[in-house]
Motif scaffolding. Structure first.
Motif, PDB file in Angstrom:
ATOM      1  N   ILE A   1      44.201  36.110  50.213  1.00  0.00           N
ATOM      2  CA  ILE A   1      44.027  36.858  48.967  1.00  0.00           C
ATOM      3  C   ILE A   1      44.052  35.878  47.795  1.00  0.00           C
ATOM      4  O   ILE A   1      45.000  35.108  47.647  1.00  0.00           O
ATOM      5  N   ASN A   2      43.003  35.913  46.974  1.00  0.00           N
ATOM      6  CA  ASN A   2      42.957  34.952  45.865  1.00  0.00           C
ATOM      7  C   ASN A   2      42.922  35.604  44.487  1.00  0.00           C
ATOM      8  O   ASN A   2      42.986  34.916  43.473  1.00  0.00           O
ATOM      9  N   LEU A   3      42.830  36.934  44.430  1.00  0.00           N
ATOM     10  CA  LEU A   3      42.786  37.629  43.142  1.00  0.00           C
ATOM     11  C   LEU A   3      44.043  38.480  42.969  1.00  0.00           C
ATOM     12  O   LEU A   3      44.371  39.316  43.821  1.00  0.00           O
ATOM     13  N   PHE A   4      44.735  38.253  41.867  1.00  0.00           N
ATOM     14  CA  PHE A   4      45.994  38.935  41.577  1.00  0.00           C
ATOM     15  C   PHE A   4      45.833  39.676  40.253  1.00  0.00           C
ATOM     16  O   PHE A   4      45.552  39.063  39.227  1.00  0.00           O
ATOM     17  N   ASP A   5      46.018  40.997  40.290  1.00  0.00           N
ATOM     18  CA  ASP A   5      45.750  41.834  39.126  1.00  0.00           C
ATOM     19  C   ASP A   5      47.032  42.375  38.514  1.00  0.00           C
ATOM     20  O   ASP A   5      47.871  42.961  39.207  1.00  0.00           O
ATOM     21  N   THR A   6      47.185  42.182  37.209  1.00  0.00           N
ATOM     22  CA  THR A   6      48.340  42.666  36.477  1.00  0.00           C
ATOM     23  C   THR A   6      47.866  43.246  35.148  1.00  0.00           C
ATOM     24  O   THR A   6      46.675  43.475  34.932  1.00  0.00           O
TER      25      THR A   6
ATOM     26  N   GLN B   1      36.416  30.418  23.334  1.00  0.00           N
ATOM     27  CA  GLN B   1      37.604  29.572  23.135  1.00  0.00           C
ATOM     28  C   GLN B   1      38.178  29.061  24.458  1.00  0.00           C
ATOM     29  O   GLN B   1      39.081  28.223  24.453  1.00  0.00           O
ATOM     30  N   GLY B   2      37.670  29.558  25.576  1.00  0.00           N
ATOM     31  CA  GLY B   2      38.163  29.124  26.879  1.00  0.00           C
ATOM     32  C   GLY B   2      39.472  29.772  27.297  1.00  0.00           C
ATOM     33  O   GLY B   2      40.083  29.353  28.284  1.00  0.00           O
ATOM     34  N   LYS B   3      39.899  30.800  26.574  1.00  0.00           N
ATOM     35  CA  LYS B   3      41.152  31.468  26.918  1.00  0.00           C
ATOM     36  C   LYS B   3      40.973  32.490  28.034  1.00  0.00           C
ATOM     37  O   LYS B   3      41.944  32.852  28.704  1.00  0.00           O
ATOM     38  N   ILE B   4      39.750  32.981  28.187  1.00  0.00           N
ATOM     39  CA  ILE B   4      39.410  33.812  29.339  1.00  0.00           C
ATOM     40  C   ILE B   4      38.065  33.317  29.877  1.00  0.00           C
ATOM     41  O   ILE B   4      37.257  32.743  29.140  1.00  0.00           O
ATOM     42  N   ARG B   5      37.851  33.510  31.163  1.00  0.00           N
ATOM     43  CA  ARG B   5      36.575  33.087  31.750  1.00  0.00           C
ATOM     44  C   ARG B   5      35.547  34.213  31.689  1.00  0.00           C
ATOM     45  O   ARG B   5      34.389  33.980  31.353  1.00  0.00           O
TER      46      ARG B   5
ATOM     47  N   GLN C   1      36.974  38.119  53.774  1.00  0.00           N
ATOM     48  CA  GLN C   1      35.663  37.879  53.194  1.00  0.00           C
ATOM     49  C   GLN C   1      35.790  37.782  51.676  1.00  0.00           C
ATOM     50  O   GLN C   1      36.723  38.324  51.069  1.00  0.00           O
ATOM     51  N   TYR C   2      34.831  37.076  51.078  1.00  0.00           N
ATOM     52  CA  TYR C   2      34.837  36.888  49.633  1.00  0.00           C
ATOM     53  C   TYR C   2      33.488  37.321  49.076  1.00  0.00           C
ATOM     54  O   TYR C   2      32.450  37.134  49.706  1.00  0.00           O
ATOM     55  N   HIS C   3      33.528  37.926  47.890  1.00  0.00           N
ATOM     56  CA  HIS C   3      32.311  38.421  47.264  1.00  0.00           C
ATOM     57  C   HIS C   3      32.209  37.899  45.845  1.00  0.00           C
ATOM     58  O   HIS C   3      33.220  37.811  45.131  1.00  0.00           O
ATOM     59  N   GLN C   4      31.005  37.569  45.441  1.00  0.00           N
ATOM     60  CA  GLN C   4      30.794  37.164  44.052  1.00  0.00           C
ATOM     61  C   GLN C   4      30.968  38.389  43.171  1.00  0.00           C
ATOM     62  O   GLN C   4      30.398  39.454  43.446  1.00  0.00           O
ATOM     63  N   LEU C   5      31.776  38.253  42.139  1.00  0.00           N
ATOM     64  CA  LEU C   5      32.053  39.377  41.261  1.00  0.00           C
ATOM     65  C   LEU C   5      30.961  39.484  40.206  1.00  0.00           C
ATOM     66  O   LEU C   5      30.948  38.736  39.220  1.00  0.00           O
ATOM     67  N   GLY C   6      30.040  40.401  40.446  1.00  0.00           N
ATOM     68  CA  GLY C   6      28.947  40.609  39.512  1.00  0.00           C
ATOM     69  C   GLY C   6      28.185  39.328  39.248  1.00  0.00           C
ATOM     70  O   GLY C   6      27.936  38.542  40.167  1.00  0.00           O
ATOM     71  N   PRO C   7      27.842  39.061  37.990  1.00  0.00           N
ATOM     72  CA  PRO C   7      27.095  37.848  37.639  1.00  0.00           C
ATOM     73  C   PRO C   7      27.990  36.636  37.393  1.00  0.00           C
ATOM     74  O   PRO C   7      27.504  35.573  37.011  1.00  0.00           O
ATOM     75  N   SER C   8      29.295  36.793  37.616  1.00  0.00           N
ATOM     76  CA  SER C   8      30.230  35.695  37.346  1.00  0.00           C
ATOM     77  C   SER C   8      30.187  34.667  38.466  1.00  0.00           C
ATOM     78  O   SER C   8      29.537  34.853  39.493  1.00  0.00           O
ATOM     79  N   GLU C   9      30.941  33.591  38.278  1.00  0.00           N
ATOM     80  CA  GLU C   9      31.092  32.572  39.315  1.00  0.00           C
ATOM     81  C   GLU C   9      32.358  32.812  40.138  1.00  0.00           C
ATOM     82  O   GLU C   9      32.718  31.970  40.965  1.00  0.00           O
ATOM     83  N   LEU C  10      33.013  33.937  39.919  1.00  0.00           N
ATOM     84  CA  LEU C  10      34.246  34.239  40.628  1.00  0.00           C
ATOM     85  C   LEU C  10      33.950  34.752  42.033  1.00  0.00           C
ATOM     86  O   LEU C  10      33.251  35.754  42.200  1.00  0.00           O
TER      87      LEU C  10
END
Length: 299
Positions: free
Chosen positions: A42-47, A141-145, A2-11
């Motif tokens: 799995i589509n989110l990878f955290d480092t 600057q578009g370096k982070i979403r 399952q996938y969930h919208q992360l807060g108010p983001s489009e992720l």
């Protein structure tokens, strides 16, 4: 998955996040494991730039080169600055440092942007407005979403909710750490901010590791919680699946960040997504198995 919208983001994030901190140094093996995780949903990878002196970001960047960039979500963290002799690190939430650190992370990750950039901690003594200004500049600057914080300090979380546009908070949460339920989850739900939950099996104490003291709990209390997990698991689930499902069924949680180093770890994580959900009765029994704990500091 399952996938969930992360807060108010489009992720749209998978309910299981691949926690890369556990990865070893074999780039080929890591790429194989990460590719398998992505193939299974799995589509989110955290480092983080802190992990393995940046080499964790490097191995993730190499692994994701074979996957279309828009098909994956990369989360990293900033704020811990290695000392020149690499003997340890200092906390540095200054704007100048964040703006320079992101460039190094982008190079190591071999990408033009980071989907979710997180402050790796935070204190009330920080120049919070300056920190927020750095993240906002990087968004422009578009370096982070999007940006968020990784923190278990209620008063720090309140300040960022009040003063910034964070879309997420990463925090520890499990049957043995229900502290966020009192002071953090209600606030984050009210402001539609997503939670990335880590520590779901409490260092293995909920899934078979020998009982030991954990946070404010005695070894005996930890053993009681682990026993409750085992009972709830029954014949339909494993203890690991039960502990993870407990976290995933918390309404405030968007995704569980699980440390994955082997194919076995990956399959344990994936299997939790298809395990039977915990019934209201099972959840009540789990919650009753051990007194709920609360944050005593940083309130």
């Amino acid at each position: 998955m399952q996938y969930h919208q992360l807060g108010p983001s489009e992720l749209l994030v998978s309910e299981i996040t691949f926690g890369c901190m556990s990865l070893g140094t074999d780039n080929t093996a890591n790429a194989r494991l990460i590719g398998e995780a992505w193939a299974q949903g799995i589509n989110l990878f955290d480092t983080a730039d802190l992990y393995d002196h940046g080499r964790n970001e490097e191995t993730l960047g190499k692994a994701l080169k074979s996957i279309a960039r828009e098909k994956v979500l990369i989360a990293s963290k900033v704020g811990n600055q290695w000392k020149p002799d690499n003997s340890g690190w200092d906390w540095n939430p200054r704007k100048e440092y964040i703006l320079s650190a992101v460039e190094a992370s982008l190079r190591r990750l071999q990408t033009d942007y980071i989907d979710l950039y997180q402050l790796h901690g935070g204190t009330m003594e920080d120049p919070i407005d300056e920190t927020i200004e750095a993240f906002e500049q990087l968004v422009q600057q578009g370096k982070i979403r999007y940006y968020g914080i990784s923190s278990i300090r209620p008063q720090v979380i309140r300040e960022y909710v009040k003063r910034s546009r964070i879309v997420s908070v990463m925090m520890q949460y499990s049957l043995l750490d229900r502290r966020p339920e009192e002071s953090c989850f209600p606030l984050l739900q009210e402001h539609n901010i997503g939670v990335l939950a880590r520590g779901t099996v409490a260092k293995g104490l909920l899934v078979g590791k020998a009982p030991a003291q954990y946070l404010n709990y005695t070894a005996e209390e930890v053993q009681a919680a682990a026993a409750a997990i085992a009972i709830a698991a029954g014949e339909e689930r494993t203890a690991s699946q039960t502990a993870i499902r407990y976290v995933l069924q918390q309404p405030a949680v968007s995704t569980a960040v699980l440390g994955i180093r082997t194919t076995s770890h990956l399959q344990d994580a994936i299997s939790a997504t298809t395990a039977p959900t915990l019934t209201p009765g099972e959840l009540r029994k789990l919650n009753a198995s051990i007194p709920i704990n609360k944050y005593e500091q940083h309130r």
